[in-house]
Design an enzyme around this catalytic site. Sequence first.
Site, short mmCIF file in Angstrom:
data_model
loop_
_atom_site.label_atom_id
_atom_site.label_comp_id
_atom_site.label_asym_id
_atom_site.label_seq_id
_atom_site.Cartn_x
_atom_site.Cartn_y
_atom_site.Cartn_z
N ASP A 135 -9.06 3.92 -1.80
CA ASP A 135 -9.80 4.47 -0.86
C ASP A 135 -11.15 4.96 -1.34
O ASP A 135 -11.23 6.02 -1.55
CB ASP A 135 -9.14 5.61 0.09
CG ASP A 135 -8.03 4.71 0.83
OD1 ASP A 135 -7.86 3.42 0.76
OD2 ASP A 135 -7.07 5.59 1.46
N GLU A 191 2.41 5.13 -4.10
CA GLU A 191 2.40 5.79 -5.27
C GLU A 191 3.82 6.70 -5.40
O GLU A 191 3.90 6.98 -6.56
CB GLU A 191 1.38 7.08 -5.06
CG GLU A 191 0.13 6.20 -5.23
CD GLU A 191 -0.42 5.47 -3.81
OE1 GLU A 191 0.04 5.62 -2.86
OE2 GLU A 191 -1.08 4.31 -4.08
N ASP A 230 0.95 -1.14 0.08
CA ASP A 230 -0.16 0.15 -0.06
C ASP A 230 0.84 1.30 0.08
O ASP A 230 2.02 1.20 0.22
CB ASP A 230 -0.87 0.05 1.38
CG ASP A 230 -1.92 1.06 1.34
OD1 ASP A 230 -2.35 1.61 0.31
OD2 ASP A 230 -2.28 1.44 2.42
C1 GLC Z 1 -4.42 3.22 3.08
C2 GLC Z 1 -5.24 2.13 2.29
C3 GLC Z 1 -6.06 1.40 3.08
C4 GLC Z 1 -5.52 1.05 4.50
C5 GLC Z 1 -5.16 2.20 5.24
C6 GLC Z 1 -4.35 1.81 6.24
O1 GLC Z 1 -5.54 4.31 3.11
O2 GLC Z 1 -5.62 2.53 0.82
O3 GLC Z 1 -6.80 0.30 2.05
O4 GLC Z 1 -6.57 0.38 5.15
O5 GLC Z 1 -4.08 2.89 4.36
O6 GLC Z 1 -3.33 0.82 6.21
#
Ligand code: GLC
Length: 820
Positions: free
Chosen positions: A505, A432, A429
Amino acid sequence: MENLTNLDLMIDPALKVPDENNEEKFLNNPIVTLGPITKQYLKSVKNYITDGNRFVFSDGASKVQISVISDEIIRVRMAPQGTFLADFSYAINPYDHIITEVKFTETELQYLIATPKVTCAVTKADFLISFIDRNGNLMSSDAKPMHYEENVQFGGYYVYCSKTCQATEDFYALGDKATEFNLRGKRQVLWNTDTYAFAKNQDPLYRSIPFYMSLNKGYCYGIFYDNTFKTHYDFAVESHDCTSFWSDGGELNYYYIHGPQMVDVVKRYSMLTGTHQMPPMWALGFHQCRWSYYPDKKVKQIANTFREKKIPCDAIYLDIDYMNGYRCFTWNDRYFPDPKQLLTELDEIGFKTVVIIDPGIKVDDNYWVFKEGKANNYFCRRCDDYFMEGNVWPGRCQFPDFTNPKVREWWGGLFQGLLDAGVDGVWNDMNEPAVFGSGSFPDDVRHNFDHHRGSHRKAHNVYGMQMVRATYEGLQKLQKNKRPFTITRAGYSGVQRYSSVWTGDNVASWEHLKLANVMCQRLSISGISFCGTDIGGFTGEPDGELFTRWIQLGVFTPLMRAHSAGDTREREPWSFGEPFESICRKFIELRYKLLPYLYSAFWQHYKYHMPVLRPVIMLEPNEQINHYREDEFSFGDSILICPVLQPGITNRKVYLPKGTWYDYWNNQKYKGGKEFVINTPLDSMPIFVKAGASVPEYPVMQYVNEVELEFLTLKTWYSEMEEKSIIYEDHGENFAYKLDIYLEKTITVRGTNGSFVMEQTMFGMYTPRYEKYEHIVYGLPFKVKKVVVDGKEMKKYSVDATNVLSFTTTKQFKKIEILA
Ligand code: GLC
């Protein structure tokens, strides 16, 4: 005319790959400024050289290289000052493309490079490039000559290309845009961005997939523009008869991909950039995620509830709170004192565990990952040599340079501890990369770029892809013959070779349910078949109806994962009580029944480059009416999905493409090519099966491999036309399929008024453990008198009140004749 044979002579030696020891020297070169900014258009062609399938044209200053990649793919590169950069791409996947013949001719007005399928023409007077099919149809042509503009701050050039656009032309693909499916009339930007709670039409988003398709009167071509810098698209906005793409740096470097069918373009784009590997079968089951399930007791309680309530589920996720202070590759020993024990217990009840790993590594000299990264110089640095530091979950962090092969190798090895604890999959995650406050890295951060060096302007869009590549390759190495499972948020073209993708998200709203549908279809035709959305919406509160409709759509997205933010109410399939719980169960069960069908669709993706989700426009590109139809899609070869995307509706209009279709729920037959109104009570969603389809089904299991299969159910729907279905089977977890240890079966059916014949051929070396097929045949237009299997009349078969025929055969049958 010159006739050089070695194009390499044209590459500036200083731009060739430096040897590693020299790297720093290159990176520290001062930025050269290049004079006043003016847009330069290519002028008339002055000379050219040819070298096999490559042709280079020059206007005296700039050079354009045109190379034939295959009979249907032609690559165009433009070097503004006549010097091509070393040829390197993270997107392109090695593939044996077929080139039958290339003919080069010069006429009074133009140069022609022709394959048996497509001709590329370059006009002498104004350097315009066009592509013509073998029947003389002009598929694509430059609206103006390619052009460029010096970038005085960074060096290099902004590069531009404009294609003419017809009044009837529409545009598709481009990865993950949260906007209407048809991109005509839109401007889009590719720059990977963390966009929490993104809105409809917000742009850019998390991924950069610079591939679009033009569709005009049924004729389709694609442009894959392999440039990793920030890239812009204008689909007939600035000028209604012009479509442009341009970048903030790098080379103008694109691939014209010939159709003429949209499906051909999608397949050829996949040949260029690769496909997903076969996923482990469990990864196609239902996944339950939340930010975060902790402590360990909570995780067990959730897993146990799935089993008690008999709602199938294969994977549970641990979000950032499993770590110690958000330090990657560590465990929080208060919440998870004995991870191995927990993961063993989960495994015993059939749960795989997927853990999150972000790129930000906490600056902490007592933390082994940071220490190793620091000691080996693995973290990104700014142009003046300071480390790139920014705040993410753990606080102050540094970030590995995943564009450095050595860093990827190191990173891959870090997973050993997690695997030892029993982790089954990894979720990447924030790649980017996301940084709190500033959004991402500054432009001047330097990257290795696999020894081709680059600033963050060049590496930004590939950073996430290279992170998940490092993760995937590391897992593959450590797990040996076991297929890794990875999921990533950021990506660039080709990311599909390393990971599944989710759309980030999103929000618990009906509008986002619609976007989820469009975005997954768009990803699927952009090479990323293994995609999904946060079912239910990440942020905000869905009600039971929205959640249930999202589960229903989710059954037909290749990655089926429910996820929610930590500040929302509980969000499991039972959280909304009845009747929602039972309906969610019914649909998740349907997903499990269809697993062998979905698995076969994945095989067709991996092997034959077919996308798993196929928008209606791809099924019927000639129908102008489908150009704006974005809610229906085919899931694999034979199942048409018409999701319910609005609250409170009791029916919806569905359009069935031409041909015969059956309602999956009640087998009612429809002649397609028009619209129908179908009832949509909450416990149902319109699903249709194409006549002639043979759909394999499993019995409902609580998780993949819960029970040994005794037989495979084969549901077949009558068709007069000959139809084929592919059923794929293999071990499900290892790479033996790469050594041909798999079984690909083709079921061919055809009917007349008095008979229905089903034939089976098989290819491959895998032997499924079950022995029998349980056949169910729907839609027979006659009363069954006889069932003959491989020449022998069957004694036992049954026909119910609705003329549905059931019987059993061995799994090896060759020919079944059902006779009136
Ligand atoms: C980001 C991700 C989400 C995750 C969060 C905490 O917002 O996109 O899916 O739960 O981080 O890790």
